[in-house]
Design a protein around this motif. Structure first.
Motif, short mmCIF file in Angstrom:
data_model
loop_
_atom_site.label_atom_id
_atom_site.label_comp_id
_atom_site.label_asym_id
_atom_site.label_seq_id
_atom_site.Cartn_x
_atom_site.Cartn_y
_atom_site.Cartn_z
N ASN A 15 32.82 46.61 33.65
CA ASN A 15 31.93 45.96 32.67
C ASN A 15 32.58 45.93 31.28
OD1 ASN A 15 29.90 45.41 34.47
ND2 ASN A 15 28.79 47.33 34.07
N LEU A 18 35.43 43.35 31.30
CA LEU A 18 34.99 41.95 31.27
C LEU A 18 34.43 41.56 29.90
CD1 LEU A 18 33.30 41.56 34.79
CD2 LEU A 18 35.59 40.82 34.07
N ASP A 19 33.77 42.52 29.24
CA ASP A 19 33.19 42.23 27.92
C ASP A 19 34.25 41.91 26.87
OD1 ASP A 19 30.67 42.54 28.86
OD2 ASP A 19 30.40 44.60 28.13
N LEU A 48 31.47 34.65 39.91
CA LEU A 48 30.86 35.71 39.10
C LEU A 48 31.33 35.60 37.65
CD1 LEU A 48 29.31 38.53 38.92
CD2 LEU A 48 31.57 39.56 39.27
N THR A 51 29.69 32.68 36.04
CA THR A 51 28.28 32.98 35.78
C THR A 51 28.12 33.78 34.49
OG1 THR A 51 27.92 33.05 38.15
CG2 THR A 51 26.21 34.03 36.77
N LYS A 52 29.11 34.63 34.25
CA LYS A 52 29.07 35.45 33.04
C LYS A 52 29.60 34.68 31.82
CE LYS A 52 29.45 40.09 35.09
NZ LYS A 52 28.34 40.72 34.36
N LYS A 54 32.53 33.11 31.47
CA LYS A 54 33.97 33.17 31.23
C LYS A 54 34.63 31.84 31.60
CE LYS A 54 33.29 37.65 30.69
NZ LYS A 54 33.09 38.20 29.33
#
Lengths: 305, 305
Positions: A15, A18-19, A48, A51-52, A54
């Motif tokens: 997490n 990815l942030d 995924l 969806t976030k 990126k």
């Protein structure tokens, strides 16, 4: 010495990883697939990330395929992409030649050693070229060829650049012709200089193997537009207006992918262990290229929450 | 720094020079001829040396021709010679493989990248080989080829040596095949590593240009049997039982011919200015290779008395 952070199985670390990034640049072979087989969970992992929010970009050194060819290949493996999501060394070369290189008006033609992927990308940038897949070059040398290459009558006086990529139809006539252009002053470029190309779980001659004879004969090393060259990074940055600090390069090869991310000043690099390099390769005393992060396989990122 | 003694026009110096040697080793292209044109006075000069009881040997790096081919070429230019007067890099390679190299009984085959000259010389030494001018290798790769090269089913398990010379019919399939043999343990040899071959008053890809892709892919440099390698000198010495002190190498190239004579411990070297190098090339501060003697052209030796 810097160390690589291991993310597999650690949701919190994934997490946090990815942030840090808005854009992920993906090498393809050894990361997403091997040959024509996609790795398990890869399409879902890319979904995924999207969806976030990126941005996902595919960055490949293989110049035999155009961006459109890659979009088709990705689709066939269950990964959706637009042409604009793909960045190949053929495209990178075409952009550089058309938009950055300033050639005299009478020296604007490119002699291509390579396949259709290069031709498609040069055409998309309106760069005139000869050679490439031209069937008239797929033959043996004749005594007349020696004479006409030596006296220049077989050469196009408007050629100012020789662009060399992987050519599955390499032959003596093409090498001799490219050599004559370079020794008469044409600029020597390479789409990329990978010595080998993975296929069928083995290795075959890569673009660097087509470059090597010409480098030896001319005593020149060409500028290369593939990873890890700064020309490739400049072209990507120009196209996407990247915030380098918020961009991460993902790849399996230390000396191309990870080096590319580090040299390009990106915020991060992620190594996967499904391709050429293993963690032992950077966990040695004096390792020159160390990724910021690594996972066993790309799909391990799916344990993000 | 040593200096080269200039002999042209100095009969006394030429007589003294000739008295020092019993054997003259001649490079051919750039010394005796250029392409298919013999230099004026060369046949007469060679006759003069023979009349004085000197042994004349022709030493060439060009592996595309066999010794018999050279005898024919020499005859066509008005120079008589026997097969035993000719020493080429293909023959040097064949001798080394058959008489010096000790291969396991099940690894005695040679995979050849090259032309008929190599095949003729391997055959004369009873060395089994595949590849070379085999027409079945003169074609494009198929998807089946990738698989069969990768899994080894397309490879002959008895191949223990890959011998690379100039191949006018080089292609991707041949390079990929040679690479697979070397990466599986075959010994990597080259007839010679000249980057270029002179022709039609220009230069074309030489044997080194066929070697270069394989050297890059494998990370290995092959042992070469052409000038200036010590293997070539050892083979010549073995055949002719030379007294090195009474032998002189004659050539136009510093980095092959003259280097070959110096490294081989010969009594003398003679440069001619009808080929690649000029006297400015060794008359510079820090010149690495300096001939013992030089003449403008070989036929200048005719002013001997």
């Amino acid at each position: 010495m810097s160390t690589a952070k291991y993310l597999t199985g650690d949701s919190t670390a994934i997490n946090e990883f990815l942030d840090k990034f808005d854009v992920f640049l993906f090498d393809c072979d050894g990361v997403l697939w091997s040959g024509d087989t996609v790795f398990e969970g890869v399409p879902e992992t890319l979904n995924l990330l999207r969806t976030k929010g990126k941005k996902v970009v595919f960055v490949t050194n293989n110049s035999t395929k155009s961006r459109q060819d890659y979009v088709k290949k990705l689709a066939g493996l269950g990964i959706s992409a637009d042409t604009d999501d793909v960045f190949g060394s053929a495209y990178s070369s075409a952009i550089y030649i058309s938009r950055i290189l300033e050639l005299p008006p009478n020296k604007r033609k490119v002699f291509v050693l390579g396949e259709a992927g290069i031709e498609t990308e040069l055409r998309s940038e309106n760069v005139p070229f000869i050679g490439g897949t031209d069937p008239s070059l797929r033959r043996d040398m004749t005594p007349e060829d020696y004479q006409a290459l030596a006296d220049g009558s077989a050469l196009d006086p408007e050629v100012g650049v020789v662009l060399v990529g992987l050519d599955f139809h390499i032959n003596y006539l093409k090498l001799a012709t490219a050599f004559q252009y370079i020794r008469r002053g044409a600029i020597f470029y390479a789409t990329n200089i990978d010595s080998t190309l993975p296929n069928a779980r083995s290795f075959f001659p890569g673009a660097g193997s087509i470059v090597a004879p010409l480098a030896l004969m001319t005593g020149q090393q060409p500028t290369s537009f593939g990873k890890p060259s700064s020309a490739m990074m400049a072209a990507i940055k120009g196209k996407f207006e990247l915030d380098r600090a918020r961009t991460c390069m993902v790849g399996d090869r230390l000396n191309t992918d990870i080096q590319f991310g580090i040299d390009g000043g990106l915020g991060g690099t992620l190594a996967v262990l499904t391709g050429v390099n293993k963690k032992e390769d950077w966990e040695v005393e004096g390792a020159k290229v160390v990724p910021g992060y690594y996972v066993d396989r790309l799909s391990d990122l799916r344990s993000a929450t």
